[in-house]
Design a protein around this motif. Sequence first.
Motif, mmCIF file in Angstrom:
data_model
loop_
_atom_site.group_PDB
_atom_site.id
_atom_site.type_symbol
_atom_site.label_atom_id
_atom_site.label_comp_id
_atom_site.label_asym_id
_atom_site.label_seq_id
_atom_site.Cartn_x
_atom_site.Cartn_y
_atom_site.Cartn_z
ATOM 1 N N MET A 7 -35.847 12.269 -103.227
ATOM 2 C CA MET A 7 -35.946 11.190 -104.363
ATOM 3 C C MET A 7 -34.727 10.210 -104.319
ATOM 4 S SD MET A 7 -35.937 11.917 -108.331
ATOM 5 C CE MET A 7 -37.519 12.513 -108.469
ATOM 6 N N THR A 8 -34.846 8.898 -104.588
ATOM 7 C CA THR A 8 -33.559 8.129 -104.500
ATOM 8 C C THR A 8 -33.326 7.567 -106.067
ATOM 9 O OG1 THR A 8 -34.999 6.164 -104.653
ATOM 10 C CG2 THR A 8 -34.128 6.854 -102.338
ATOM 11 N N PHE A 9 -32.383 6.835 -106.221
ATOM 12 C CA PHE A 9 -32.104 6.548 -107.682
ATOM 13 C C PHE A 9 -33.053 6.380 -108.557
ATOM 14 C CE2 PHE A 9 -30.858 3.622 -111.010
ATOM 15 C CZ PHE A 9 -29.682 4.236 -111.766
ATOM 16 N N ASN A 10 -33.127 7.101 -109.633
ATOM 17 C CA ASN A 10 -34.133 6.798 -110.634
ATOM 18 C C ASN A 10 -33.585 5.958 -111.792
ATOM 19 O OD1 ASN A 10 -35.881 7.059 -112.731
ATOM 20 N ND2 ASN A 10 -35.810 9.313 -113.251
ATOM 21 N N PRO A 11 -34.182 4.664 -112.030
ATOM 22 C CA PRO A 11 -33.500 3.832 -112.980
ATOM 23 C C PRO A 11 -33.778 4.163 -114.439
ATOM 24 C CG PRO A 11 -35.336 2.832 -112.132
ATOM 25 C CD PRO A 11 -35.207 4.171 -111.343
ATOM 26 N N HIS A 12 -34.653 4.930 -114.779
ATOM 27 C CA HIS A 12 -35.197 5.333 -116.206
ATOM 28 C C HIS A 12 -34.483 6.517 -116.837
ATOM 29 C CE1 HIS A 12 -37.892 1.943 -115.637
ATOM 30 N NE2 HIS A 12 -38.375 2.693 -114.602
ATOM 31 N N TYR A 13 -34.068 6.723 -118.125
ATOM 32 C CA TYR A 13 -34.057 7.970 -118.503
ATOM 33 C C TYR A 13 -35.085 8.752 -118.984
ATOM 34 C CZ TYR A 13 -28.940 6.269 -119.052
ATOM 35 O OH TYR A 13 -27.641 6.052 -118.965
ATOM 36 N N ALA A 14 -35.077 10.007 -118.999
ATOM 37 C CA ALA A 14 -36.351 10.939 -119.042
ATOM 38 C C ALA A 14 -36.907 10.650 -120.447
ATOM 39 C CB ALA A 14 -35.698 12.323 -118.930
ATOM 40 N N ALA A 15 -38.030 10.632 -120.548
ATOM 41 C CA ALA A 15 -38.625 10.336 -121.807
ATOM 42 C C ALA A 15 -38.498 11.623 -122.556
ATOM 43 C CB ALA A 15 -40.248 9.976 -121.356
ATOM 44 N N VAL A 16 -38.643 12.747 -121.910
ATOM 45 C CA VAL A 16 -38.440 13.993 -122.577
ATOM 46 C C VAL A 16 -37.522 14.764 -122.088
ATOM 47 C CG1 VAL A 16 -39.590 16.271 -123.050
ATOM 48 C CG2 VAL A 16 -41.102 14.390 -123.190
ATOM 49 N N GLU A 17 -36.331 15.020 -122.707
ATOM 50 C CA GLU A 17 -35.080 15.837 -122.242
ATOM 51 C C GLU A 17 -35.768 17.319 -121.380
ATOM 52 O OE1 GLU A 17 -31.815 17.997 -124.744
ATOM 53 O OE2 GLU A 17 -31.454 16.017 -124.259
ATOM 54 N N PRO A 18 -35.447 17.783 -120.355
ATOM 55 C CA PRO A 18 -35.685 18.981 -119.881
ATOM 56 C C PRO A 18 -34.945 20.044 -120.592
ATOM 57 C CG PRO A 18 -34.537 17.911 -118.421
ATOM 58 C CD PRO A 18 -34.617 16.646 -119.452
ATOM 59 N N THR A 19 -35.281 21.248 -120.644
ATOM 60 C CA THR A 19 -34.554 22.091 -121.265
ATOM 61 C C THR A 19 -33.508 22.921 -120.117
ATOM 62 O OG1 THR A 19 -36.087 24.010 -120.389
ATOM 63 C CG2 THR A 19 -36.662 23.030 -122.500
ATOM 64 N N ARG A 20 -32.423 23.610 -120.530
ATOM 65 C CA ARG A 20 -31.604 24.025 -119.921
ATOM 66 C C ARG A 20 -32.251 25.236 -118.870
ATOM 67 N NH1 ARG A 20 -25.774 24.748 -119.405
ATOM 68 N NH2 ARG A 20 -25.601 25.452 -117.605
ATOM 69 N N ALA A 21 -33.221 25.891 -119.223
ATOM 70 C CA ALA A 21 -33.771 26.909 -118.581
ATOM 71 C C ALA A 21 -34.809 25.891 -117.251
ATOM 72 C CB ALA A 21 -34.910 27.564 -119.270
ATOM 73 N N GLU A 22 -35.193 25.060 -117.486
ATOM 74 C CA GLU A 22 -36.080 24.141 -116.571
ATOM 75 C C GLU A 22 -34.907 23.614 -115.323
ATOM 76 O OE1 GLU A 22 -39.699 22.327 -119.200
ATOM 77 O OE2 GLU A 22 -37.822 21.451 -119.153
ATOM 78 N N VAL A 23 -33.975 22.925 -116.081
ATOM 79 C CA VAL A 23 -32.923 22.557 -115.073
ATOM 80 C C VAL A 23 -32.280 23.702 -114.346
ATOM 81 C CG1 VAL A 23 -30.507 21.456 -115.180
ATOM 82 C CG2 VAL A 23 -32.357 20.623 -116.539
ATOM 83 N N ASP A 24 -31.892 24.822 -114.860
ATOM 84 C CA ASP A 24 -31.452 26.018 -114.063
ATOM 85 C C ASP A 24 -32.186 26.264 -113.017
ATOM 86 O OD1 ASP A 24 -29.030 25.928 -115.704
ATOM 87 O OD2 ASP A 24 -29.608 27.561 -116.949
ATOM 88 N N ALA A 25 -33.615 26.328 -113.198
ATOM 89 C CA ALA A 25 -34.671 26.821 -112.268
ATOM 90 C C ALA A 25 -34.863 25.763 -111.083
ATOM 91 C CB ALA A 25 -35.949 26.935 -113.047
ATOM 92 N N LEU A 26 -34.388 24.500 -111.229
ATOM 93 C CA LEU A 26 -34.401 23.275 -110.085
ATOM 94 C C LEU A 26 -34.021 24.100 -108.723
ATOM 95 C CD1 LEU A 26 -33.532 20.195 -112.188
ATOM 96 C CD2 LEU A 26 -35.992 20.924 -111.050
ATOM 97 N N PRO A 27 -34.867 23.825 -107.634
ATOM 98 C CA PRO A 27 -34.389 24.199 -106.412
ATOM 99 C C PRO A 27 -33.768 23.126 -105.821
ATOM 100 C CG PRO A 27 -36.756 23.808 -106.441
ATOM 101 C CD PRO A 27 -36.217 23.569 -107.743
ATOM 102 N N GLY A 28 -32.624 23.420 -104.745
ATOM 103 C CA GLY A 28 -32.142 22.118 -104.124
ATOM 104 C C GLY A 28 -31.107 21.401 -104.738
ATOM 105 N N ALA A 29 -30.878 20.354 -104.284
ATOM 106 C CA ALA A 29 -29.694 19.528 -104.671
ATOM 107 C C ALA A 29 -29.961 18.320 -105.831
ATOM 108 C CB ALA A 29 -29.230 18.581 -103.852
#
Length: 114
Positions: free
Chosen positions: A1-23
């Motif tokens: 994925m390259t640069f995303n110019p848009h702010y997330a419409a819905v803020e992810p939860t900390r648990a969702e972010v903690d579970a993200l694989p990779g970089a």
Amino acid sequence: MTFNPHYAAVEPTRAEVDALPGATVLEFGATWCGICQAATPDIAQALDAQPEVRHLRVEDGPGKPLGRSYRIKLWPTLVLLQDGQEIARLVRPQGVEPIRQALQQFKSPAGGAA
């Protein structure tokens, strides 16, 4: 994925972010923030050279749980995550080079630089 110019419409939860694989680069800022707007081209340039890195833009502000969980105080702040774990942080980066240098901390699955 390259640069995303848009702010997330819905803020992810900390648990969702903690579970993200990779970089992942988690960018905290605000649409009305002049410093964020000025940094956007440098962030975009650095991230466009790293298509394997996920980029999430999160609009931060008082009472926003994700920003508070990372103790964000100034915008923009880039939090670099490897498999959900913070490996680096840039607060108000100035210029593309500090961002490029920080992105070099990501490791590929084979153990080399990403």
